[in-house]
Design a protein around this motif. Structure first.
Motif, mmCIF file in Angstrom:
data_model
loop_
_atom_site.group_PDB
_atom_site.id
_atom_site.type_symbol
_atom_site.label_atom_id
_atom_site.label_comp_id
_atom_site.label_asym_id
_atom_site.label_seq_id
_atom_site.Cartn_x
_atom_site.Cartn_y
_atom_site.Cartn_z
ATOM 1 N N ASN A 83 1.040 9.208 -7.261
ATOM 2 C CA ASN A 83 1.225 10.625 -7.634
ATOM 3 C C ASN A 83 0.100 11.480 -7.037
ATOM 4 O O ASN A 83 -0.630 12.154 -7.735
ATOM 5 C CB ASN A 83 1.319 10.776 -9.145
ATOM 6 C CG ASN A 83 1.924 12.097 -9.560
ATOM 7 O OD1 ASN A 83 2.695 12.678 -8.804
ATOM 8 N ND2 ASN A 83 1.572 12.574 -10.743
ATOM 9 N N GLN A 84 -0.010 11.406 -5.704
ATOM 10 C CA GLN A 84 -1.034 12.131 -4.943
ATOM 11 C C GLN A 84 -2.449 11.754 -5.402
ATOM 12 O O GLN A 84 -3.310 12.607 -5.564
ATOM 13 C CB GLN A 84 -0.829 13.654 -5.001
ATOM 14 C CG GLN A 84 0.414 14.159 -4.294
ATOM 15 C CD GLN A 84 1.696 13.872 -5.060
ATOM 16 O OE1 GLN A 84 1.763 14.050 -6.279
ATOM 17 N NE2 GLN A 84 2.708 13.409 -4.352
ATOM 18 N N GLY A 111 0.815 -1.214 0.000
ATOM 19 C CA GLY A 111 0.000 0.000 0.000
ATOM 20 C C GLY A 111 0.847 1.261 0.000
ATOM 21 O O GLY A 111 0.550 2.222 -0.720
ATOM 22 N N SER A 112 1.911 1.265 0.779
ATOM 23 C CA SER A 112 2.791 2.438 0.829
ATOM 24 C C SER A 112 3.542 2.634 -0.482
ATOM 25 O O SER A 112 3.747 3.770 -0.923
ATOM 26 C CB SER A 112 3.786 2.301 1.980
ATOM 27 O OG SER A 112 3.106 2.355 3.209
ATOM 28 N N THR A 113 3.946 1.546 -1.095
ATOM 29 C CA THR A 113 4.611 1.633 -2.394
ATOM 30 C C THR A 113 3.649 2.193 -3.434
ATOM 31 O O THR A 113 4.014 3.058 -4.241
ATOM 32 C CB THR A 113 5.154 0.260 -2.813
ATOM 33 O OG1 THR A 113 6.057 -0.203 -1.800
ATOM 34 C CG2 THR A 113 5.883 0.326 -4.146
ATOM 35 N N CYS A 114 2.407 1.735 -3.395
ATOM 36 C CA CYS A 114 1.388 2.275 -4.306
ATOM 37 C C CYS A 114 1.109 3.742 -4.014
ATOM 38 O O CYS A 114 0.836 4.520 -4.935
ATOM 39 C CB CYS A 114 0.100 1.463 -4.200
ATOM 40 S SG CYS A 114 0.198 -0.172 -4.933
ATOM 41 N N TRP A 155 -4.778 3.046 -10.898
ATOM 42 C CA TRP A 155 -4.390 1.725 -10.400
ATOM 43 C C TRP A 155 -3.555 1.786 -9.136
ATOM 44 O O TRP A 155 -3.822 1.034 -8.184
ATOM 45 C CB TRP A 155 -3.736 0.902 -11.505
ATOM 46 C CG TRP A 155 -4.746 0.520 -12.547
ATOM 47 C CD1 TRP A 155 -4.822 0.991 -13.826
ATOM 48 C CD2 TRP A 155 -5.854 -0.366 -12.382
ATOM 49 N NE1 TRP A 155 -5.909 0.454 -14.464
ATOM 50 C CE2 TRP A 155 -6.566 -0.399 -13.597
ATOM 51 C CE3 TRP A 155 -6.335 -1.135 -11.332
ATOM 52 C CZ2 TRP A 155 -7.708 -1.160 -13.790
ATOM 53 C CZ3 TRP A 155 -7.476 -1.902 -11.518
ATOM 54 C CH2 TRP A 155 -8.137 -1.905 -12.734
ATOM 55 N N PRO A 156 -2.564 2.660 -9.059
ATOM 56 C CA PRO A 156 -1.852 2.761 -7.784
ATOM 57 C C PRO A 156 -2.753 3.231 -6.630
ATOM 58 O O PRO A 156 -2.600 2.772 -5.497
ATOM 59 C CB PRO A 156 -0.739 3.778 -8.066
ATOM 60 C CG PRO A 156 -0.523 3.697 -9.530
ATOM 61 C CD PRO A 156 -1.880 3.423 -10.114
ATOM 62 N N THR A 157 -3.705 4.121 -6.935
ATOM 63 C CA THR A 157 -4.636 4.572 -5.895
ATOM 64 C C THR A 157 -5.478 3.405 -5.384
ATOM 65 O O THR A 157 -5.673 3.255 -4.171
ATOM 66 C CB THR A 157 -5.539 5.698 -6.434
ATOM 67 O OG1 THR A 157 -4.713 6.810 -6.788
ATOM 68 C CG2 THR A 157 -6.577 6.131 -5.413
ATOM 69 N N LEU A 158 -5.962 2.568 -6.287
ATOM 70 C CA LEU A 158 -6.709 1.372 -5.866
ATOM 71 C C LEU A 158 -5.809 0.426 -5.078
ATOM 72 O O LEU A 158 -6.260 -0.227 -4.134
ATOM 73 C CB LEU A 158 -7.313 0.677 -7.082
ATOM 74 C CG LEU A 158 -8.407 1.460 -7.817
ATOM 75 C CD1 LEU A 158 -8.853 0.709 -9.072
ATOM 76 C CD2 LEU A 158 -9.581 1.751 -6.901
ATOM 77 N N GLY A 159 -4.526 0.371 -5.449
ATOM 78 C CA GLY A 159 -3.563 -0.445 -4.700
ATOM 79 C C GLY A 159 -3.392 0.049 -3.274
ATOM 80 O O GLY A 159 -3.236 -0.747 -2.346
ATOM 81 N N VAL A 160 -3.425 1.365 -3.079
ATOM 82 C CA VAL A 160 -3.338 1.947 -1.732
ATOM 83 C C VAL A 160 -4.520 1.480 -0.891
ATOM 84 O O VAL A 160 -4.349 0.988 0.234
ATOM 85 C CB VAL A 160 -3.314 3.494 -1.791
ATOM 86 C CG1 VAL A 160 -3.435 4.098 -0.396
ATOM 87 C CG2 VAL A 160 -2.064 3.993 -2.477
ATOM 88 N N ILE A 161 -5.703 1.608 -1.438
ATOM 89 C CA ILE A 161 -6.924 1.235 -0.705
ATOM 90 C C ILE A 161 -6.909 -0.253 -0.384
ATOM 91 O O ILE A 161 -7.167 -0.667 0.764
ATOM 92 C CB ILE A 161 -8.172 1.623 -1.516
ATOM 93 C CG1 ILE A 161 -8.251 3.143 -1.657
ATOM 94 C CG2 ILE A 161 -9.441 1.060 -0.889
ATOM 95 C CD1 ILE A 161 -9.227 3.628 -2.709
ATOM 96 N N PHE A 162 -6.587 -1.075 -1.373
ATOM 97 C CA PHE A 162 -6.551 -2.523 -1.173
ATOM 98 C C PHE A 162 -5.454 -2.909 -0.175
ATOM 99 O O PHE A 162 -5.701 -3.661 0.778
ATOM 100 C CB PHE A 162 -6.329 -3.225 -2.517
ATOM 101 C CG PHE A 162 -6.166 -4.709 -2.400
ATOM 102 C CD1 PHE A 162 -7.251 -5.526 -2.143
ATOM 103 C CD2 PHE A 162 -4.916 -5.295 -2.542
ATOM 104 C CE1 PHE A 162 -7.102 -6.901 -2.025
ATOM 105 C CE2 PHE A 162 -4.754 -6.660 -2.422
ATOM 106 C CZ PHE A 162 -5.851 -7.469 -2.169
ATOM 107 N N GLY A 163 -4.235 -2.387 -0.381
ATOM 108 C CA GLY A 163 -3.109 -2.756 0.466
ATOM 109 C C GLY A 163 -3.340 -2.405 1.921
ATOM 110 O O GLY A 163 -3.165 -3.243 2.813
ATOM 111 N N PHE A 164 -3.766 -1.175 2.177
ATOM 112 C CA PHE A 164 -3.991 -0.768 3.563
ATOM 113 C C PHE A 164 -5.217 -1.452 4.168
ATOM 114 O O PHE A 164 -5.224 -1.776 5.350
ATOM 115 C CB PHE A 164 -4.102 0.754 3.676
ATOM 116 C CG PHE A 164 -2.767 1.431 3.656
ATOM 117 C CD1 PHE A 164 -1.868 1.295 4.696
ATOM 118 C CD2 PHE A 164 -2.396 2.207 2.576
ATOM 119 C CE1 PHE A 164 -0.634 1.916 4.677
ATOM 120 C CE2 PHE A 164 -1.159 2.837 2.542
ATOM 121 C CZ PHE A 164 -0.264 2.682 3.591
#
Length: 110
Positions: free
Chosen positions: A25-26, A17-20, A31-40
């Protein structure tokens, strides 16, 4: 042993999640934003499972320490972030602290 497995899974998803978060990019990249939500989300769910067996203070110390080491590795490997000698020394101290908790403290054992 199961709480420590859950803690490792939680830290790995928190690292993802932190890597995403860096890659999002704020939150301007989907896809990285969805990775943040999923990871955390997964990380905190597993973290709650750990808290059924281990005390909060020890669990959070391990979560934070292991997470710092993995996130630093992620930043170095994926984003080519530089590490100097003081940073590496500090990470070594964090690893030593994790080892002390696991090897010598009875507070972190279920």
């Amino acid at each position: 042993m199961k709480p420590y497995l859950y803690l490792l899974i939680a830290v790995l998803f928190e690292t993802f999640g932190s890597t995403c978060l860096q890659a999002s990019n704020q939150f301007t990249r989907l896809w990285p934003t969805l990775g943040v939500i999923f990871g955390f989300g997964v990380a905190f769910w597993f973290f709650t499972l750990v808290l059924k067996s281990l005390p909060l203070g020890i669990t959070y110390a391990l979560w934070s320490g292991i997470g710092i080491v993995l996130i630093t590795a992620s930043g170095w490997l994926i984003f080519q972030q530089k590490l100097d000698a003081p940073a590496l020394f500090g990470i070594g101290l964090i690893i030593a602290g994790i080892a002390v908790i696991n090897l010598f403290s009875s507070a972190g054992h279920p």
